[in-house]
Design an enzyme around this catalytic site. Structure first.
Site, short mmCIF file in Angstrom:
data_model
loop_
_atom_site.label_atom_id
_atom_site.label_comp_id
_atom_site.label_asym_id
_atom_site.label_seq_id
_atom_site.Cartn_x
_atom_site.Cartn_y
_atom_site.Cartn_z
N ASP A 114 -60.71 -34.38 -24.51
CA ASP A 114 -61.86 -35.20 -24.89
C ASP A 114 -62.10 -35.14 -26.40
O ASP A 114 -61.98 -34.07 -27.01
CB ASP A 114 -63.10 -34.68 -24.14
CG ASP A 114 -64.35 -35.48 -24.44
OD1 ASP A 114 -64.42 -36.62 -23.98
OD2 ASP A 114 -65.23 -34.96 -25.15
N GLU A 134 -57.75 -38.19 -25.99
CA GLU A 134 -58.72 -39.26 -26.22
C GLU A 134 -58.85 -39.36 -27.74
O GLU A 134 -59.56 -38.58 -28.38
CB GLU A 134 -60.07 -38.94 -25.59
CG GLU A 134 -61.05 -40.10 -25.78
CD GLU A 134 -62.50 -39.72 -25.52
OE1 GLU A 134 -63.28 -40.61 -25.14
OE2 GLU A 134 -62.86 -38.54 -25.71
#
Length: 559
Positions: A226, A280
């Site tokens: 993330d 990401e």
């Protein structure tokens, strides 16, 4: 907390090590599971891991190769689980560590790998490290794992910087000293409940490397990282320049971040089989993006560019060319994503006048033509499934679920509240899935459940349940199942080259290998198909042998 491998985890690890395809990730169809909204096994209104295990047959039938789970760890859920308080356990609402180990093993027995989410930029304000830092006070070693800093101004009343949060609003919160006086400020690029970690500290690096090993030991096939570009901050805390030079933004895409992922790649490569790192990475510059995918760093990264483009032939072709060119220098496959747990669902997005995605465009009461959106979403499903690389599918998109228009009083997403109530936030794409029946909870929870799902399901979803769509050959679910079967059957699909076919600029037509072609009509009139022997699959029926607007056809051509 379980600190040893169960029999299920040991079996999973052995199975993962024996996985026959080291390049599986280059062509994989990866299904995103938002556990809280997938399936509720115990009737408490919240999805859980046993619920996922009970639906593995559905996922196998759909044709997916791997599951990506959003954070399933203990968390106060200030930001949907992206505020992690313990990386080595499972949130009690979702089950136990043993449930996770059994799920990993059961899925792998069906040929489905597991990818988990890690959130390295920050932890929960309830994490033991942060609680210890608050208790220890200014200047303590415990605070060095975070970004504590005195404020500016005569009394330290001003924030150390004016950096803007990814969730809008301020990025610094002031603490209170044990004696009640105002104290230092701490950095949080997201909510105050998500204090940023200091990645210059060896404890932070060591801890995350141990977390990787913990889950790889349990048979996990990969991690999704993330906010991968945000870890490193400039310790001088400068303001953001008007036009920062590459690598010079104080909080984004700094060159030093690549040292982190080289260390992670060494850990992943130390395991038998292929354990993948998926980033990401929101980096607009193509060469800076590709740097994350060098052979000694991540395997793949999310391609958000395609998802953000409007339904327009030139825009989509430009995105495809851009991303294939960006990946080519490092030999990495692109990924193709139509939505996720943060993004307006395709059938809604493509039914709007402004059909691209940006968080700024999420607004209440935006006019939507759902019939148009469904037609375009079907065409987009086939288009993306035919492109080179791996494919990500967010749960419910295979059912053609629209973005749910939820009452304001049930919204939980911090993006809604931090926008001053202007933005509905992301809850509309996180509504629990409809499985069967004609009224809520549509099989999401057991029939005898006395607790409603954590977000309400629209009444008109009765026509969109898995049960209803399995009986309808014209449904979105049928289209996805057929598309994924063909994708696995056709050797030219997945990873590999593609070649554009010349013709109408409103048509995206390309070949994969010698015998496969995909044609998408984004214009306003039906178009003739290129020479072919047969139609393998079409998103809408042809009319007089012509491909209607907002449609895709897959063709078999002579070699």
């Amino acid at each position: 907390m379980t600190m040893h491998l169960t029999d299920a985890a040991s079996a999973t690890t052995a199975a993962a090590d024996d996985a026959p395809d080291p390049l599986w990730w280059r062509s994989a169809v990866i299904y995103q599971v938002y556990v809280r909204s997938f399936a509720d096994s115990d009737g408490d209104g919240t999805g859980d891991l046993r619920g996922v295990r009970s639906r593995l047959g559905y996922l196998k039938e759909l044709g997916v190769d791997a599951l990506w789970f959003n954070p399933w760890y203990p968390s106060p859920l200030a930001d949907g689980g992206y505020d992690v308080s313990d990386y080595r356990d499972i949130h009690p609402a979702f089950g136990s560590l043993e449930d996770a180990e059994l799920l990993i093993a059961d899925a792998l027995a069906l040929g489905i790998r597991t990818i988990i989410d890690v959130v390295p930029n920050h932890v929960s304000s309830e994490h033991p490290w942060f609680r210890a830092a608050l208790a220890a006070g200014p200047g303590s070693p415990e605070r060095e794992r975070f970004w504590f800093h005195p404020g500016k101004g005569p009394n330290g009343d001003e924030m150390p910087t004016n950096w803007v949060s990814n969730f809008q609003g301020d990025t610094w919160t002031r603490t209170t000293n044990p004696d009640g006086s105002p104290g230092d400020w701490y950095l949080h690029l997201f909510t105050p409940e998500q204090p940023d970690l200091n990645w210059n500290h060896p404890d932070v690096r060591r801890e995350h490397e141990e977390i990787l090993r913990f889950w790889f030991d349990r048979g996990v096939a990969g991690v999704r990282i993330d906010s991968a570009g945000l870890l490193i901050k400039d310790p001088e805390l400068p303001e953001v320049p008007a036009e920062p030079a590459p690598g010079q933004h104080p909080t984004e895409d700094r060159d030093e971040v690549h040292e982190v992922y080289r260390a992670w790649r060494r850990i992943a490569d130390s395991y038998e089989g292929t354990r993948v790192l998926v980033g990401e990475v929101w980096v607009p510059d193509a060469s800076r993006f590709a740097a994350y995918l060098r052979p000694d760093e991540m395997h793949t990264a999310f391609n958000f560019d395609f998802m953000s483009r409007p339904w327009d032939a030139a825009e989509l072709r430009g995105s495809i060319d851009l991303m294939l060119a960006a990946h080519a220098p490092v030999g990495a496959p692109s990924t193709w994503v139509l939505s996720n747990h943060d993004v307006t669902r395709p059938v809604t997005r493509y039914g709007r006048e402004d059909s691209g995605f940006a968080f700024a465009r999420k607004r209440f009461d935006t006019p939507t033509d759902l019939e148009l959106g469904v037609r375009r979403a079907r065409a987009a499903a086939l288009l993306t499934a035919a492109l080179p690389g791996s494919l990500y599918l967010y749960q419910g998109d295979e059912l053609g679920l629209p973005e749910a228009e939820l009452p304001r009083e049930v919204l939980e997403d911090p993006m809604h509240f931090r926008s001053g109530g202007v933005d509905p936030g992301r809850d509309g794409c996180r509504v629990p899935l409809p499985w069967r029946g004609t009224e809520a909870p549509f099989g999401f929870s057991p029939a005898e459940a006395s607790v409603a799902p954590w977000l309400p399901q629209p009444a008109d979803w009765a026509a969109l349940t898995v049960q209803a769509q399995e009986a309808d050959p014209g449904s979105m679910l049928w289209l996805y199942r057929q598309a994924l079967r063909l994708r696995h059957r056709e050797a030219a699909l997945g990873d590999g080259p593609m070649t554009w076919l010349d013709g109408d600029p409103q048509v995206l037509a390309f070949t994969r290998g010698e015998t496969f072609a995909s044609v998408t009509n984004l214009g306003g009139e039906p178009v003739a198909l290129p020479d072919h022997e047969s139609i393998l699959l079409a998103s809408t029926p042809l009319v007089g042998g012509l491909l209607p607007p907002d449609s895709t056809a897959w063709l078999h051509r002579s070699a």
